[in-house]
Design a protein around this motif. Structure first.
Motif, PDB file in Angstrom:
ATOM      1  N   VAL A  11      -7.018  -4.894  -4.840  1.00 16.02           N
ATOM      2  CA  VAL A  11      -5.777  -4.964  -4.061  1.00 16.02           C
ATOM      3  C   VAL A  11      -5.929  -4.162  -2.766  1.00 16.02           C
ATOM      4  O   VAL A  11      -6.460  -3.051  -2.779  1.00 16.02           O
ATOM      5  CB  VAL A  11      -4.585  -4.386  -4.864  1.00 16.02           C
ATOM      6  CG1 VAL A  11      -3.295  -4.425  -4.033  1.00 16.02           C
ATOM      7  CG2 VAL A  11      -4.408  -5.131  -6.180  1.00 16.02           C
ATOM      8  N   LEU A  12      -5.465  -4.736  -1.672  1.00 17.65           N
ATOM      9  CA  LEU A  12      -5.228  -3.980  -0.448  1.00 17.65           C
ATOM     10  C   LEU A  12      -3.725  -3.983  -0.209  1.00 17.65           C
ATOM     11  O   LEU A  12      -3.111  -5.050  -0.105  1.00 17.65           O
ATOM     12  CB  LEU A  12      -5.950  -4.599   0.748  1.00 17.65           C
ATOM     13  CG  LEU A  12      -5.591  -3.991   2.119  1.00 17.65           C
ATOM     14  CD1 LEU A  12      -5.942  -2.514   2.176  1.00 17.65           C
ATOM     15  CD2 LEU A  12      -6.266  -4.749   3.255  1.00 17.65           C
ATOM     16  N   ASP A  13      -3.145  -2.792  -0.138  1.00 21.00           N
ATOM     17  CA  ASP A  13      -1.696  -2.666   0.019  1.00 21.00           C
ATOM     18  C   ASP A  13      -1.398  -2.016   1.363  1.00 21.00           C
ATOM     19  O   ASP A  13      -1.835  -0.901   1.642  1.00 21.00           O
ATOM     20  CB  ASP A  13      -1.130  -1.820  -1.129  1.00 21.00           C
ATOM     21  CG  ASP A  13       0.383  -1.742  -1.112  1.00 21.00           C
ATOM     22  OD1 ASP A  13       1.014  -2.343  -0.213  1.00 21.00           O
ATOM     23  OD2 ASP A  13       0.944  -1.082  -2.011  1.00 21.00           O
ATOM     24  N   GLN A  14      -0.643  -2.730   2.195  1.00 24.69           N
ATOM     25  CA  GLN A  14      -0.243  -2.214   3.500  1.00 24.69           C
ATOM     26  C   GLN A  14       1.141  -1.566   3.477  1.00 24.69           C
ATOM     27  O   GLN A  14       1.682  -1.215   4.523  1.00 24.69           O
ATOM     28  CB  GLN A  14      -0.288  -3.341   4.536  1.00 24.69           C
ATOM     29  CG  GLN A  14      -1.683  -3.924   4.706  1.00 24.69           C
ATOM     30  CD  GLN A  14      -1.723  -5.118   5.639  1.00 24.69           C
ATOM     31  OE1 GLN A  14      -0.834  -5.972   5.607  1.00 24.69           O
ATOM     32  NE2 GLN A  14      -2.748  -5.200   6.469  1.00 24.69           N
ATOM     33  N   SER A  15       1.720  -1.417   2.276  1.00 22.30           N
ATOM     34  CA  SER A  15       3.053  -0.817   2.115  1.00 22.30           C
ATOM     35  C   SER A  15       4.074  -1.440   3.059  1.00 22.30           C
ATOM     36  O   SER A  15       4.693  -0.752   3.889  1.00 22.30           O
ATOM     37  CB  SER A  15       2.993   0.701   2.315  1.00 22.30           C
ATOM     38  OG  SER A  15       2.105   1.297   1.402  1.00 22.30           O
ATOM     39  N   PRO A  16       4.280  -2.775   2.961  1.00 25.13           N
ATOM     40  CA  PRO A  16       5.201  -3.448   3.883  1.00 25.13           C
ATOM     41  C   PRO A  16       6.664  -3.082   3.625  1.00 25.13           C
ATOM     42  O   PRO A  16       7.085  -2.923   2.478  1.00 25.13           O
ATOM     43  CB  PRO A  16       4.956  -4.931   3.586  1.00 25.13           C
ATOM     44  CG  PRO A  16       4.472  -4.958   2.165  1.00 25.13           C
ATOM     45  CD  PRO A  16       3.675  -3.700   1.987  1.00 25.13           C
ATOM     46  N   VAL A  17       7.400  -2.953   4.705  1.00 28.44           N
ATOM     47  CA  VAL A  17       8.845  -2.682   4.645  1.00 28.44           C
ATOM     48  C   VAL A  17       9.572  -4.000   4.838  1.00 28.44           C
ATOM     49  O   VAL A  17       9.293  -4.730   5.793  1.00 28.44           O
ATOM     50  CB  VAL A  17       9.261  -1.686   5.739  1.00 28.44           C
ATOM     51  CG1 VAL A  17      10.761  -1.391   5.658  1.00 28.44           C
ATOM     52  CG2 VAL A  17       8.450  -0.396   5.631  1.00 28.44           C
ATOM     53  N   ARG A  18      10.491  -4.324   3.946  1.00 28.81           N
ATOM     54  CA  ARG A  18      11.215  -5.592   4.089  1.00 28.81           C
ATOM     55  C   ARG A  18      12.347  -5.461   5.099  1.00 28.81           C
ATOM     56  O   ARG A  18      12.823  -4.358   5.386  1.00 28.81           O
ATOM     57  CB  ARG A  18      11.760  -6.056   2.738  1.00 28.81           C
ATOM     58  CG  ARG A  18      12.970  -5.306   2.237  1.00 28.81           C
ATOM     59  CD  ARG A  18      13.538  -5.949   0.974  1.00 28.81           C
ATOM     60  NE  ARG A  18      12.575  -5.939  -0.110  1.00 28.81           N
ATOM     61  CZ  ARG A  18      12.421  -4.909  -0.960  1.00 28.81           C
ATOM     62  NH1 ARG A  18      13.147  -3.827  -0.817  1.00 28.81           N
ATOM     63  NH2 ARG A  18      11.547  -4.974  -1.926  1.00 28.81           N
ATOM     64  N   GLU A  19      12.762  -6.585   5.629  1.00 29.82           N
ATOM     65  CA  GLU A  19      13.910  -6.653   6.533  1.00 29.82           C
ATOM     66  C   GLU A  19      15.131  -6.046   5.838  1.00 29.82           C
ATOM     67  O   GLU A  19      15.505  -6.450   4.739  1.00 29.82           O
ATOM     68  CB  GLU A  19      14.163  -8.126   6.865  1.00 29.82           C
ATOM     69  CG  GLU A  19      15.295  -8.408   7.804  1.00 29.82           C
ATOM     70  CD  GLU A  19      15.465  -9.916   7.975  1.00 29.82           C
ATOM     71  OE1 GLU A  19      15.226 -10.419   9.074  1.00 29.82           O
ATOM     72  OE2 GLU A  19      15.817 -10.592   6.981  1.00 29.82           O
ATOM     73  N   THR A  30       4.718   0.432  -3.564  1.00 31.63           N
ATOM     74  CA  THR A  30       3.271   0.636  -3.586  1.00 31.63           C
ATOM     75  C   THR A  30       2.852   1.288  -4.904  1.00 31.63           C
ATOM     76  O   THR A  30       1.865   0.872  -5.532  1.00 31.63           O
ATOM     77  CB  THR A  30       2.829   1.500  -2.388  1.00 31.63           C
ATOM     78  OG1 THR A  30       2.842   0.690  -1.210  1.00 31.63           O
ATOM     79  CG2 THR A  30       1.432   2.069  -2.569  1.00 31.63           C
ATOM     80  N   LEU A  31       3.587   2.295  -5.331  1.00 33.32           N
ATOM     81  CA  LEU A  31       3.268   2.954  -6.609  1.00 33.32           C
ATOM     82  C   LEU A  31       3.430   1.992  -7.777  1.00 33.32           C
ATOM     83  O   LEU A  31       2.552   1.906  -8.652  1.00 33.32           O
ATOM     84  CB  LEU A  31       4.173   4.170  -6.804  1.00 33.32           C
ATOM     85  CG  LEU A  31       4.032   4.885  -8.151  1.00 33.32           C
ATOM     86  CD1 LEU A  31       2.602   5.364  -8.377  1.00 33.32           C
ATOM     87  CD2 LEU A  31       5.017   6.051  -8.248  1.00 33.32           C
TER      88      LEU A  31
END
Length: 342
Positions: A11-19, A30-31
């Protein structure tokens, strides 16, 4: 008949923030995703470094990694990656030697050369960074020595790189172009190609890395993988709906527009009003993404793994609804027959 390639998933996680969401929510997700990946049987979990981005909540992988490692048991946890030109090679070595001491045989040091931001922000992070290739090579040489206790030169006299530990973090070079593959081969590092950034030429770059690889004290054989956007859903219709959010997000990133991951409703309305040049960019971006049902996704990913001649795929999944994101990783794990862990 050739034996089927046994694929590992990471997995690569970019910790996206939703609208409409918050960075706190993104980091909690992410956790939760790391813990799910740990249970599902994924191999490694990398977190990215991005600056001056309201849509991505992870500017400091060295801070996030110990949090994730402390709350998981089996995953290798690492950076995808640390943008080395921003920092002192000695300090990066110290950070990751400390992490490896805390979590032996579980830490990956993924290194990137790109700024992970715009040039103005990069200049603030390191005013002395000239984006010079020779400077980067020098940093890689220093980092190599620091991780192997091979300090050289008068400037290193009396310097002890601490902490000392019985094991060393795995070193990976991350790239979306060919030059870093040459560096990874020369220094005996793992190499990860960012297909999710550049969908062209990656297989050739990977094979060149594999053919030129020089064994190092820390890695005896070439280790390669590629990262790719994946959206996997229970139905093709659902997958295509989720893709619209990614279409809008990637186009906005390209245009330098701030914002989080859009909802399906927002993305659908946006898609209906696309200009011709924007539509062409969307079609190009879709080369960076594999979308569909588990069976459809697996066929495409297997073909790419064969092209790249690797047995590991690093999956980047971004959706507006976090449950859709979790479900995508679950379906992918089932499709590849990953062995669940307690």
């Amino acid at each position: 008949m050739a034996e089927a390639r046994k694929i590992k998933l990471s997995v690569l996680d970019q910790s996206p923030v939703r609208e409409g969401g918050t960075a706190e929510q993104a980091l909690q997700e992410t956790l939760e995703l790391a813990q799910l990946a740990d249970r599902l049987g994924y191999t490694r979990y990398w977190v990215s470094e991005h600056h001056n981005s309201l849509g991505l909540a992870g500017p400091a992988p060295e801070v996030l990694i110990p949090h994730l490692a402390a709350h998981t048991k089996h995953l290798r946890v690492g950076s995808g990656g640390v943008m080395l030109p921003h920092y002192s090679a000695l300090k990066v070595a110290e950070n990751f030697r400390l992490l490896e001491t805390l979590y032996p045989n579980r830490i990956d040091l993924g290194i990137g050369r790109a700024p992970g931001t715009d040039r103005k922000t990069a200049a603030l992070l390191n005013p002395y960074n000239q984006f010079n290739e020779q400077d980067f090579i020098g940093q890689l040489m220093d980092l190599d020595r620091y991780l192997q206790d091979g300090l050289q030169g008068a400037e290193a006299a009396g310097v002890k790189v601490t902490p000392r530990s019985a094991t060393t973090p795995e070193r990976w070079l991350l790239s979306s172009s060919g030059q870093s593959g040459v560096f990874a081969a020369h220094f005996g590092m793992g190499f990860s190609f960012a297909h999710f950034i550049n969908p062209n030429g990656g297989a050739e770059v990977m094979r060149a890395y594999q053919s030129r690889f020089s064994p190092s004290a820390l890695m005896k054989e070439p280790a390669g993988n590629f990262g790719i956007f994946v959206i996997c859903a229970d139905s093709e219709e659902k997958a295509q709906q989720l893709q619209l959010s990614m279409d809008m997000l990637m186009l906005h990133i390209r245009q330098g527009k701030a914002g989080g991951v859009p909802s399906y409703e927002t993305a659908k309305a946006f898609y209906d009003d696309l200009a011709e040049d924007e539509l062409a960019q969307v079609q190009y971006n879709r080369q960076r993404t594999v979308v569909g049902t588990p069976a459809q996704v697996k066929v495409r990913l297997d073909a790419l793994a064969e092209e790249y001649n690797v047995d590991e795929i690093v999956v980047v999944t971004i959706t507006y609804d976090f449950q859709d994101r979790l479900r995508s990783y679950e379906l992918l794990a089932e499709a590849y027959g990953l062995e669940p862990r307690n």
